[in-house]
Design a protein around this motif. Structure first.
Motif, PDB file in Angstrom:
ATOM      1  N   UNK A   1       0.799  -1.223   0.000  1.00 54.13           N
ATOM      2  CA  UNK A   1       0.000   0.000   0.000  1.00 54.13           C
ATOM      3  C   UNK A   1       0.825   1.263   0.000  1.00 54.13           C
ATOM      4  N   UNK A   2       2.133   1.117  -0.009  1.00 50.58           N
ATOM      5  CA  UNK A   2       3.002   2.292   0.017  1.00 50.58           C
ATOM      6  C   UNK A   2       3.166   2.824  -1.412  1.00 50.58           C
ATOM      7  N   UNK A   3       2.238   3.689  -1.815  1.00 55.56           N
ATOM      8  CA  UNK A   3       2.197   4.143  -3.198  1.00 55.56           C
ATOM      9  C   UNK A   3       3.396   5.015  -3.560  1.00 55.56           C
ATOM     10  N   UNK A   4       3.997   5.666  -2.548  1.00 57.22           N
ATOM     11  CA  UNK A   4       5.218   6.426  -2.826  1.00 57.22           C
ATOM     12  C   UNK A   4       6.417   5.482  -2.706  1.00 57.22           C
ATOM     13  N   UNK A   5       6.450   4.495  -3.563  1.00 53.03           N
ATOM     14  CA  UNK A   5       7.530   3.511  -3.564  1.00 53.03           C
ATOM     15  C   UNK A   5       7.492   2.778  -4.894  1.00 53.03           C
ATOM     16  N   UNK A   6       8.646   2.608  -5.520  1.00 54.34           N
ATOM     17  CA  UNK A   6       8.716   1.906  -6.799  1.00 54.34           C
ATOM     18  C   UNK A   6       9.062   0.429  -6.635  1.00 54.34           C
ATOM     19  N   UNK A   7       9.304  -0.005  -5.395  1.00 55.89           N
ATOM     20  CA  UNK A   7       9.724  -1.384  -5.162  1.00 55.89           C
ATOM     21  C   UNK A   7       8.536  -2.340  -5.255  1.00 55.89           C
ATOM     22  N   UNK A   8       8.848  -3.631  -5.261  1.00 54.59           N
ATOM     23  CA  UNK A   8       7.819  -4.665  -5.367  1.00 54.59           C
ATOM     24  C   UNK A   8       6.853  -4.615  -4.188  1.00 54.59           C
ATOM     25  N   UNK A   9       5.635  -5.113  -4.414  1.00 56.22           N
ATOM     26  CA  UNK A   9       4.602  -5.224  -3.392  1.00 56.22           C
ATOM     27  C   UNK A   9       4.401  -3.890  -2.662  1.00 56.22           C
ATOM     28  N   UNK A  10       4.331  -2.827  -3.438  1.00 57.28           N
ATOM     29  CA  UNK A  10       4.065  -1.496  -2.873  1.00 57.28           C
ATOM     30  C   UNK A  10       2.815  -0.931  -3.523  1.00 57.28           C
ATOM     31  N   UNK A  11       2.947  -0.501  -4.768  1.00 57.44           N
ATOM     32  CA  UNK A  11       1.812   0.094  -5.478  1.00 57.44           C
ATOM     33  C   UNK A  11       1.456  -0.705  -6.720  1.00 57.44           C
ATOM     34  N   UNK A  12       1.723  -2.002  -6.662  1.00 53.02           N
ATOM     35  CA  UNK A  12       1.379  -2.888  -7.765  1.00 53.02           C
ATOM     36  C   UNK A  12       0.370  -3.907  -7.277  1.00 53.02           C
ATOM     37  N   UNK A  13      -0.305  -4.573  -8.209  1.00 47.81           N
ATOM     38  CA  UNK A  13      -1.197  -5.685  -7.875  1.00 47.81           C
ATOM     39  C   UNK A  13      -1.122  -6.702  -8.998  1.00 47.81           C
ATOM     40  N   UNK A  14      -1.044  -7.965  -8.616  1.00 49.01           N
ATOM     41  CA  UNK A  14      -0.934  -9.052  -9.586  1.00 49.01           C
ATOM     42  C   UNK A  14      -2.192  -9.914  -9.552  1.00 49.01           C
ATOM     43  N   UNK A  15      -2.366 -10.738 -10.575  1.00 49.08           N
ATOM     44  CA  UNK A  15      -3.512 -11.643 -10.612  1.00 49.08           C
ATOM     45  C   UNK A  15      -3.081 -13.096 -10.494  1.00 49.08           C
ATOM     46  N   UNK A  16      -1.920 -13.321  -9.886  1.00 52.77           N
ATOM     47  CA  UNK A  16      -1.487 -14.693  -9.601  1.00 52.77           C
ATOM     48  C   UNK A  16      -2.475 -15.340  -8.632  1.00 52.77           C
ATOM     49  N   UNK A  17      -3.040 -14.532  -7.718  1.00 56.36           N
ATOM     50  CA  UNK A  17      -4.041 -14.992  -6.764  1.00 56.36           C
ATOM     51  C   UNK A  17      -5.354 -14.253  -7.010  1.00 56.36           C
ATOM     52  N   UNK A  18      -6.457 -14.846  -6.604  1.00 53.71           N
ATOM     53  CA  UNK A  18      -7.758 -14.197  -6.738  1.00 53.71           C
ATOM     54  C   UNK A  18      -7.895 -13.070  -5.715  1.00 53.71           C
ATOM     55  N   UNK A  19      -8.839 -12.157  -5.903  1.00 55.34           N
ATOM     56  CA  UNK A  19      -9.028 -11.066  -4.939  1.00 55.34           C
ATOM     57  C   UNK A  19      -9.318 -11.589  -3.536  1.00 55.34           C
ATOM     58  N   UNK A  20      -8.739 -10.911  -2.549  1.00 50.85           N
ATOM     59  CA  UNK A  20      -8.917 -11.255  -1.132  1.00 50.85           C
ATOM     60  C   UNK A  20      -8.497 -12.684  -0.812  1.00 50.85           C
TER      61      UNK A  20
END
Length: 305
Positions: A206-225
């Protein structure tokens, strides 16, 4: 001589009082869920409006520069670029945040902005915050957010060298012409959760001021929630299942995180045509992955699910 007659007292008996209290209790029990549902409906509508504004922002960026903004500028797969830039910086001029954009020093990484710039640029922005979630600061006083760009059904850094499958990636933002599956059938952004402070270390999610992984990105490897864990370095991702944020250790290149939300039953999703849809967490995984690719050739539409 007339006898004095007593007039009956006009109060409640104990039994009557208990009955009234019981009736009031039942009414409150019936009304509270309705009030909570109304409040959640309002929060969900506000969240939807936020995503709509971000959708218009990336389209205005496309009109100006010929493509969507890059998902992140920084990591190359083997090391860091000289200047690191998170996705959010590219949206500032298009969400009425020109004052922050003017203060931001484009010759420096976001990690090297002056103290004054950090205080103003990294401050709270309602358009990046879902009202159903809390709002957390990090140690640099940068506020977190709730919307991540679509990285597609893959990790932070792909194992091959082809162009990203989603609408965004490292140093990559798609052109509308690249989205051959159709802009109404392709994800642009999804909800993500802000990770609360952790007693044993940081959590970048949730750290949108960050370019690193798992910050402001979201993947579809897993379903929502999904109850399955996100993957990231343990230095930047802490296992928090009680907060709907499970996590396990992985390399930066193999990092990925799921779309997650505080809205009951699913997540909000922004499509590449700037429309917003609510996606149930029961969505089929193959469908979810299909709508995250921009040119996979699948004929999938969330409205039919």
């Amino acid at each position: 001589m007339k006898s004095l007659s007593r007039r009956p007292f006009g109060g409640f008996t104990l039994v009557e009082l208990l009955v009234v209290i019981a009736i009031i209790g039942v009414l409150v029990a019936l009304l509270l869920p309705a009030v909570q549902q109304a409040r959640e409906a309002a929060r969900r509508m506000s969240c939807q409006n936020n995503m709509k504004q971000l959708g218009l922002a990336i389209h205005n960026y496309h009109d100006t520069y010929g493509s969507f903004p890059p998902g992140a500028v920084g990591w190359t797969g083997t090391g860091w670029r000289t200047v690191r830039v998170p996705f959010i910086r590219f949206t500032l001029d298009f969400i009425e945040q020109g004052n922050r954009s003017d203060i931001y020093d484009g010759t420096r990484s976001w990690t090297a902005q002056t103290a004054d710039a950090q205080r103003i640029v990294f401050d709270y922005m309602s358009v990046w915050h879902c009202p159903s979630d809390q709002s957390f600061k990090r140690e640099r006083d940068d506020y977190k957010g709730n919307y991540g760009v679509n990285w597609g059904p893959r990790t932070y850094v792909p194992s091959d060298t082809d162009v990203p499958q989603g609408a965004f990636g490292l140093d990559y933002g798609a052109r509308l012409a690249d989205i051959t599956d159709g802009t109404s059938n392709t994800l642009a952004m999804m909800e993500i959760l802000q990770a609360p402070p952790h007693s044993t270390g940081v959590d970048n999610r949730g750290r949108v001021w960050n370019d690193d992984a798992v910050s402001s990105m979201a993947c579809t490897i897993l379903t929502p929630n999904s109850t399955a864990p996100d993957n990231h370095l343990t230095d930047y991702c802490r296992n928090q299942p009680l907060n709907k944020l499970p996590c396990t250790n992985a390399s930066r290149n193999a990092s990925h995180n799921a779309s997650r939300s505080r809205h009951p039953g699913g997540v909000q999703a922004l499509m590449c045509d700037a429309s917003v849809q609510f996606v149930p967490e029961t969505i089929n995984l193959e469908v979810w992955r299909a709508v995250s690719t921009r040119n996979g050739g699948e004929i999938q539409n969330l409205r039919t699910q």
